[in-house]
Structures are given as C-alpha cells and as structure tokens.
Scaffold this active site. Structure first.
Site, PDB file in Angstrom:
ATOM      1  N   ASP A 107       0.823  -1.213   0.000  1.00 11.89           N
ATOM      2  CA  ASP A 107       0.000   0.000   0.000  1.00 11.89           C
ATOM      3  C   ASP A 107       0.851   1.254   0.000  1.00 11.89           C
ATOM      4  OD1 ASP A 107      -2.644  -0.821  -0.030  1.00 11.89           O
ATOM      5  OD2 ASP A 107      -2.747  -1.069   2.148  1.00 11.89           O
ATOM      6  N   LYS A 133      -0.692  -0.311  -4.331  1.00 10.58           N
ATOM      7  CA  LYS A 133      -2.138  -0.075  -4.229  1.00 10.58           C
ATOM      8  C   LYS A 133      -2.354   1.287  -3.579  1.00 10.58           C
ATOM      9  CE  LYS A 133      -4.824  -2.449  -1.086  1.00 10.58           C
ATOM     10  NZ  LYS A 133      -5.340  -1.348  -0.252  1.00 10.58           N
ATOM     11  N   GLU A 135     -13.854  -2.639  -0.975  1.00 11.31           N
ATOM     12  CA  GLU A 135     -14.002  -2.759   0.485  1.00 11.31           C
ATOM     13  C   GLU A 135     -15.378  -2.268   0.928  1.00 11.31           C
ATOM     14  OE1 GLU A 135     -10.687  -1.609   2.846  1.00 11.31           O
ATOM     15  OE2 GLU A 135     -11.808  -1.793   4.720  1.00 11.31           O
TER      16      GLU A 135
HETATM   17  O1  KIV Z   1      -4.564  -2.194   4.377  1.00 13.10           O
HETATM   18  C1  KIV Z   1      -4.932  -3.319   4.022  1.00 13.10           C
HETATM   19  O2  KIV Z   1      -4.518  -4.332   4.575  1.00 13.10           O
HETATM   20  C2  KIV Z   1      -5.862  -3.407   2.907  1.00 13.10           C
HETATM   21  C3  KIV Z   1      -6.575  -4.692   2.653  1.00 13.10           C
HETATM   22  C4  KIV Z   1      -7.213  -5.305   3.806  1.00 13.10           C
HETATM   23  C5  KIV Z   1      -7.478  -4.592   1.502  1.00 13.10           C
HETATM   24  O3  KIV Z   1      -6.038  -2.456   2.209  1.00 13.10           O
END
Ligand code: KIV
Length: 254
Positions: free
Chosen positions: A86, A114, A183
């Site tokens: 992320d 992401k 989500e």
């Molecule tokens: O931060 C995270 O772990 C996520 C997932 C659970 C989709 O974005």
C-alpha cells in the site's frame, strides 16, 4: 515440481477461471513465508499494519518509512506469491509524490502498489501505470479517509454512490489497473462491478461474488482479539493459543 512465480498476469487470468483469488496481508518475513507455503497467490503489505501491528487507532498515521520497513521484511521471504504494498496516507497527494513513492516501494520489493480512491486520484494512478509500475485499485470504503467519514460504513447503497463506484471501477480497469479491491461495497453492487470489468475484483466485506477475497491475516487467524470486523469468520484463535502457551510455560517454571 517447482512452484511458478505468480505475476499480475497470473492474477488477471484467474478471473473467470472458476478459481477464487485468495489474498491476505503479510507484514513480515515469517508471515509472508507461511502464507506463501500455504499457496496464497496474492500477498499485500497493507497499511492495516498500522492498526494490527503498530497500535495506531487507524491507518492515517502510517508513514512511508514504516511501510518500507515491513515490505522489506516480507520481501525477504521471496514468495512465489505476488507481493504488493500500500501507498500510505499522504504519500500520493500529487502525481510527483505518487510516482516517487511508488518507486520507493518497488525498490523495497513491491511487485505492485495499491492506493485508495477513484477519479479523485486518477492522474496519480495514470502516472504510476505509465511508469510501468503494476497498480491495484481500492474502491468502496477507503480506510485512509475514516476520519472524514466518521467511521467504517457500507458503500453503494445510494444510487449516486452506486453509479460513482461503477464508473470509477471501469475508469481504473480501462487505465490499466490489474485488479481492484472492493471494500465494504454492498454485495449487489460488488457483483455488478465484478461483471462489468475485465480485471479481477478482490472483495473485503463485499459479499461472495467478487473474483477473490482479501482479509487482514490477524483477523482470519484471531491474532488481534481487541477488534473483529463483522464480516470476518476467524478460522483460528491464535491470541488464545499464545496466552495459553505462555501460561503453561510460566506454570512449568514452578
Ligand atoms: O490495508 C490493508 O490491509 C488493505 C486490505 C485489507 C485490503 O487495504
């Protein structure tokens, strides 16, 4: 037989194959290794680590150095699974920062990045993809916006929100995102999005009709007992196992 390396192409090809994509979070070396050995094809160093590992109340305080530290540890497991990371809050506010920080994550071992949002971060998404960095979208409830939202709530109930989600999903897929996390999207809307785009949807709390499911591993394994999302059915109670092992050992000391 050697296990083939999972790529974004492998994940894309799983859509419509009849096989659901199992995706889990991994924030360190042993977890990445265990999940990889369990055959999970999609691993994410999620910024949820802020809550379930670092003890923050939400994900808004997670920093790039913290993500890089955990990503490096997970990447040392050299998983066959696809390993992504992320972009944390405030790391992709501009096109320049989005591309620069995505590159930092790739250098630390991310095979995709992401970021949370649709049209409002579209220039950043386009620039990341144009730079050759595989991108996974994240629509629906955006935890990095929980403070503005005033809590975690289901998305897609109102018609305007439903349409916006559908359009954003189509926009991201057309721009080249290889997958989309949905989500807390209400199940009928998650199903409609899944049917309307050619890239896989990976749901979390969005019903059974997405192409795959992602969970925070601590929720699945019962390792973070102080909070359990409503949609998770834990498959173990690791917190209890740890406490019981410690109690047994303590007793054995006499
Ligand atoms: O931060 C995270 O772990 C996520 C997932 C659970 C989709 O974005």
């Amino acid at each position: 037989m050697t296990t083939p390396k999972i790529t974004t192409a492998t994940i894309r090809a799983m859509k419509g194959s009849g096989q659901k994509i199992a995706a889990l979070t991994a924030y360190d070396y042993p977890m990445a290794k265990m999940l990889d050995e369990s055959g999970v094809p999609f691993l994410l160093v999620g910024d949820s680590l802020g809550m379930v590992v670092l003890g923050y109340p939400d994900t808004t305080q997670v920093t790039m150095p913290e993500m890089v530290h955990h990503l490096r540890a997970a990447a040392r497991a050299k998983p066959h699974a696809l390993l992504g990371c992320d972009l944390p809050f405030n790391s992709y506010g501009t096109v320049a920062s989005a591309v620069a920080n995505a590159k930092v994550l790739v250098d630390a071992g991310a095979e995709f990045v992401k970021a949370e949002g649709g049209r409002e971060i579209f220039p950043q998404i386009e620039a990341i993809i144009a730079d050759g960095i595989p991108f996974c979208g994240h629509l629906g409830m955006l935890p990095q916006h929980v403070l503005e939202e005033g809590g975690y709530r289901l998305k897609g109930k109102e018609e305007a929100e439903h349409q916006r989600l559908l359009e954003d999903a189509q926009l991201l897929a057309a721009a080249g995102a290889f997958a989309l996390v949905l989500e807390l999207v209400i199940p009928p809307v998650a199903k409609e999005i899944t049917r309307s785009i050619s890239v896989p949807t990976i749901g979390i709390g969005s019903g059974p009709d997405c192409d795959g499911q992602i969970l925070v591993t601590q929720d699945l394994t019962g390792s973070f007992p102080w909070f359990k999302p409503r949609f998770v059915q834990p498959m173990a109670n690791c917190a209890m196992e740890i406490k019981s092992a410690v109690a047994t050992w303590k007793k054995s000391l006499g």
